[in-house]
Design a protein around this motif. Structure first.
Motif, mmCIF file in Angstrom:
data_model
loop_
_atom_site.group_PDB
_atom_site.id
_atom_site.type_symbol
_atom_site.label_atom_id
_atom_site.label_comp_id
_atom_site.label_asym_id
_atom_site.label_seq_id
_atom_site.Cartn_x
_atom_site.Cartn_y
_atom_site.Cartn_z
ATOM 1 N N CYS A 24 -36.981 -21.354 38.000
ATOM 2 C CA CYS A 24 -37.739 -22.570 38.298
ATOM 3 C C CYS A 24 -37.171 -23.216 39.548
ATOM 4 O O CYS A 24 -36.020 -23.628 39.565
ATOM 5 N N ARG A 25 -37.983 -23.316 40.589
ATOM 6 C CA ARG A 25 -37.464 -23.884 41.828
ATOM 7 C C ARG A 25 -37.681 -25.388 41.920
ATOM 8 O O ARG A 25 -37.005 -26.068 42.669
ATOM 9 N N ALA A 27 -38.944 -29.013 39.543
ATOM 10 C CA ALA A 27 -39.549 -29.848 38.498
ATOM 11 C C ALA A 27 -39.944 -31.151 39.174
ATOM 12 O O ALA A 27 -39.084 -31.915 39.631
ATOM 13 N N TRP A 71 -42.957 -26.596 38.112
ATOM 14 C CA TRP A 71 -43.418 -27.363 36.964
ATOM 15 C C TRP A 71 -43.781 -28.766 37.434
ATOM 16 O O TRP A 71 -43.173 -29.286 38.368
ATOM 17 N N CYS A 136 -34.400 -26.849 36.569
ATOM 18 C CA CYS A 136 -34.856 -26.245 37.821
ATOM 19 C C CYS A 136 -33.823 -26.424 38.926
ATOM 20 O O CYS A 136 -32.924 -27.263 38.820
ATOM 21 N N ARG A 139 -34.930 -31.185 41.147
ATOM 22 C CA ARG A 139 -35.640 -32.122 40.273
ATOM 23 C C ARG A 139 -36.015 -33.337 41.113
ATOM 24 O O ARG A 139 -35.146 -33.975 41.713
#
Length: 238
Positions: A24-25, A27, A71, A136, A139
């Motif tokens: 995950c890069r 959020a 996300w 991530c 954030r």
């Protein structure tokens, strides 16, 4: 044998968890202003502007271009207790999901309209939202507003008393309602690694500003506090 198996399972769980975090890069929590300074027409321009910006070709391409993933969550804010989630955390992994999120935002009924600008509380709410979100690499809270904090504690107190370690807060200041909005965002709201401010010429310019802002946040073109040399500050799609 049992101990070795348990130890192996624990190691696998740690590796899987680490892999998920690395996958995950970004959020990204979008915070939308619904304080009393935003009338019904302006609210519609803001809400529909966010939805349209997510569907913009450059933004969609940036979201879906390779790995790791992005996300997103969306919430509205105004007074001390008036922060409401519009879209809870969702993985933007296909054009269909992006379109569904955009439709949910554009179809959302405004949560509040008669409360002041309690930005410190709104940021505290956002910190809690990030804390229960995905792990991530970055954030980010992306907070929009057309005025300065006029109720409760301010952003700087929020940063001291809520979990903002490693969190970036970017701003989208909507010009026209309050002459002090840019200064407030620049000196009180921006926070964390590579934080930046985008501006919109009234709510009529909100969609274009949000396209630029989302593109820059997703692409992460800021390096060492300076914009990458191929893209000047505050420039992007739109």
């Amino acid at each position: 044998m049992v101990r070795r198996l348990a130890s192996l399972c624990l190691c696998l769980a740690v590796l899987i968890s680490a892999g998920q975090a690395q996958a995950c890069r970004l959020a990204l929590a979008l915070a939308l202003d619904v304080s009393s300074s935003v009338d019904a027409r302006e609210y519609a321009l803001q809400r529909n502007g966010v939805a349209a910006a997510l569907m913009a070709e450059d933004v969609t391409a940036a979201i879906l271009s390779g790995e790791p993933s992005v996300w997103i969550a969306v919430y509205e804010w105004s007074g001390r207790q008036q922060s409401v989630v519009v879209q809870d955390w969702v993985l933007l992994d296909s054009p269909r999901v992006i379109a569904e999120v955009a439709a949910r935002i554009s179809g959302h009924r405004r949560s509040f309209s008669r409360f002041p600008t309690a930005m410190g509380y709104a940021l505290g709410f956002g910190a809690g939202l990030l804390a229960r979100g995905p792990e991530c690499e970055r954030r980010v809270i992306d907070v929009s507003g057309d005025g300065v904090t006029n109720d409760g504690f301010g952003p700087q107190l929020a940063y001291r008393h809520f979990p903002f370690g490693g969190v970036t807060v970017n701003g989208l200041a909507v010009l026209g309602a309050d002459p002090g909005v840019v200064e407030h965002f620049e000196f009180e709201v921006l926070h964390g690694p590579d934080a930046f401010l985008e501006t919109a010429q009234g709510y009529e310019g909100y969609e274009r500003a949000m396209v630029r802002k989302l593109y820059r946040e997703i692409e992460n073109r800021v390096v060492g506090g300076l914009e990458a040399p191929d893209r000047p500050r505050r420039e992007g799609p739109g």
